[in-house]
Scaffold this active site. Structure first.
Site, PDB file in Angstrom:
ATOM      1  N   CYS A 164      -5.592  -3.193   2.326  1.00 12.41           N
ATOM      2  CA  CYS A 164      -5.391  -3.223   3.784  1.00 12.41           C
ATOM      3  C   CYS A 164      -6.699  -3.414   4.579  1.00 12.41           C
ATOM      4  CB  CYS A 164      -4.627  -1.973   4.197  1.00 12.41           C
ATOM      5  SG  CYS A 164      -3.705  -2.178   5.743  1.00 12.41           S
ATOM      6  N   GLU A 199       0.855  -1.196   0.000  1.00 13.23           N
ATOM      7  CA  GLU A 199       0.000   0.000   0.000  1.00 13.23           C
ATOM      8  C   GLU A 199       0.892   1.247   0.000  1.00 13.23           C
ATOM      9  OE1 GLU A 199      -2.248   0.042   3.602  1.00 13.23           O
ATOM     10  OE2 GLU A 199      -3.563   1.699   3.012  1.00 13.23           O
ATOM     11  N   LYS A 210      -9.288   2.922  -2.171  1.00 10.95           N
ATOM     12  CA  LYS A 210      -9.616   2.216  -0.930  1.00 10.95           C
ATOM     13  C   LYS A 210     -10.984   2.642  -0.387  1.00 10.95           C
ATOM     14  CE  LYS A 210      -7.274   1.169   3.499  1.00 10.95           C
ATOM     15  NZ  LYS A 210      -6.020   1.455   4.258  1.00 10.95           N
TER      16      LYS A 210
END
Lengths: 288, 288
Positions: free
Chosen positions: A144, A42, A111
């Site tokens: 994540c 990330e 995200k």
């Protein structure tokens, strides 16, 4: 067989040029080793622990930035999934991941579930995470904290993913002796519950006092860790992605066919009953 | 603190009277040890490996059967969650669990996701699993394979469960050296992803050639195993169920508030795209 390689790196905060060189070199090494899919951490181009959004903005790039062509070139036919700090055409900053192959940028994912102070820097994504048909297989992308919402890997599999590639930055948290990192437990469960391969690429080292878990793992469709980082941070596994297409467990059991979607309506409701609970399903002899 | 006890037993197939005595004695021992919640295995009153539905029907009982009053009496104020082979008023057989306290049967849950050959014996439940307000706390009930559908623990938590009590019968399956049983990994992930306590009560021994995992575990809201079976099959843990009410992880992160229900529509759709995948979210410079 498809070789999946996660390159666990230590990007330097704010050093776009240095991180570009670092990631390009990692992609090249992975491709030299036969990788067909390369996963990077990330925010691999920027580092993570921004104190202000201005710091992030200074290293934010658009998907037109030449670094993605360099990833593609270094990958020599492999697919690269890597996190970057995105400057949107709308001027907002996104914690994004790009899917790149020799034809260019195939998809960008922003995200969905921002972790903690990311909310002070980034705008959450509004589009479904991509499931991209690539030469290496159908790759779904999560970032994540997204993985900690079981809805997300499940949705990707319902939409056809054989592999979930997840750039992550996992801050090290305490765990009992002998246990795997909790994020790995969640990823193993996501893999097994969905019969999907999962490749999580974490980062290494310490940044502004945050020590990273270094939990990079390639996980089988049965939920077992196949590849963990070597001394160079390279986690590799050769997998048959076709195995993820068969969701049957026995002659009478199938992970997707056995679902009962009509029973899951609470999941898409905006209402949460944590404060008060209606008296649910109380049974009495008289009610039957 | 609330003492949770799982009593891992070896019921005898088809021996209703013997299994009644076995379960009543286990509940009494747990209550003597201070249990406030006692969890028994799946189909604890009947055994599991039926070859025909007639075999199951011979030991099926209704919730009016006196064995539940005996559980209640032995529990002396504790709540019992135990699996039984239910004969419905509709004449169908259900793989069910009863929630019992001193006032009687509070709820009956009929397993939603039937495993493998259970489908040849039992009818799947049509009602939401109960979240029961008890003197010991808000207890949600799932049975075995239900737990492998991440939608289920999530739904229970959205409906207010502090503890998921799960009667299970886990046939032993292979796993890599050093790993926990896969069903435990899934239960740990369910606990952590939802900050909910989970108590799984497995069975012991071998039945018609099926060896059981003996994987009984009480799992914390952070996903760690707090209690595993002792030599008598008793797994116990003293827990503060109130901890499950707080879903915050940091000042800026909260497991439920961070959900994006509007992104999860695939979960309640009957459509599954495993065969063909629409080209999802393909990105090109021209599209921005």
């Amino acid at each position: 067989m498809t070789r999946i390689v996660c390159a666990q790196l230590a990007p330097r905060l704010g050093d776009l040029a240095g991180n570009q060189a670092l990631t390009v070199a990692a992609v090249r090494r992975a491709a030299d080793g036969g990788a067909r899919v390369v996963v990077l951490p990330e925010l691999a181009t920027s580092g993570y622990v921004f104190e202000t959004s201005e710091q992030a903005r200074r290293v934010a790039v658009t998907p037109e930035h030449p670094l993605f062509a360099r990833w593609a070139s270094a990958a020599r036919g492999a697919v690269v999934v890597g996190g970057f700090c995105e400057l949107g055409a709308d001027g907002h900053l996104y914690n994004s991941a790009a899917v790149v192959d020799r034809t260019g940028v195939l998809a960008v994912y922003r995200k969905t579930h921002l972790w903690d102070r990311e909310k002070t820097v980034f705008t959450p994504g509004r589009d479904q995470p991509p499931v991209v048909r690539t030469q290496a297989g159908r790759i779904g992308v999560l970032i994540c904290y997204d993985l900690e919402f079981p809805e997300m890997p499940r949705s990707m599999v319902l939409r056809g993913a054989d592999l979930i590639a997840a750039p992550v930055n996992w801050p090290l948290v305490p765990r009992p002796a002998g246990e795997r990192a909790p994020e790995i437990v969640l990823a193993m469960a996501a893999a097994r519950a969905n019969r999907v391969f999962v490749a999580c690429c974490d980062r290494s080292g310490v940044e502004r006092g945050v020590r990273w878990t270094e939990g990079t793992a390639v996980i089988s469709h049965e939920g077992w860790v196949l590849g963990e980082p070597d001394a160079d941070g390279v986690a590799a596994a050769d997998i048959d992605l076709e195995l993820a297409r068969d969701k049957s467990l026995t002659a009478h059991a199938d992970l997707l066919a056995d679902r009962r979607p009509e029973m899951y309506s609470a999941l898409t409701s905006a209402t949460v009953h944590t404060g008060t609970v209606p008296h649910a399903c109380a049974w009495s002899p008289r009610s039957r």
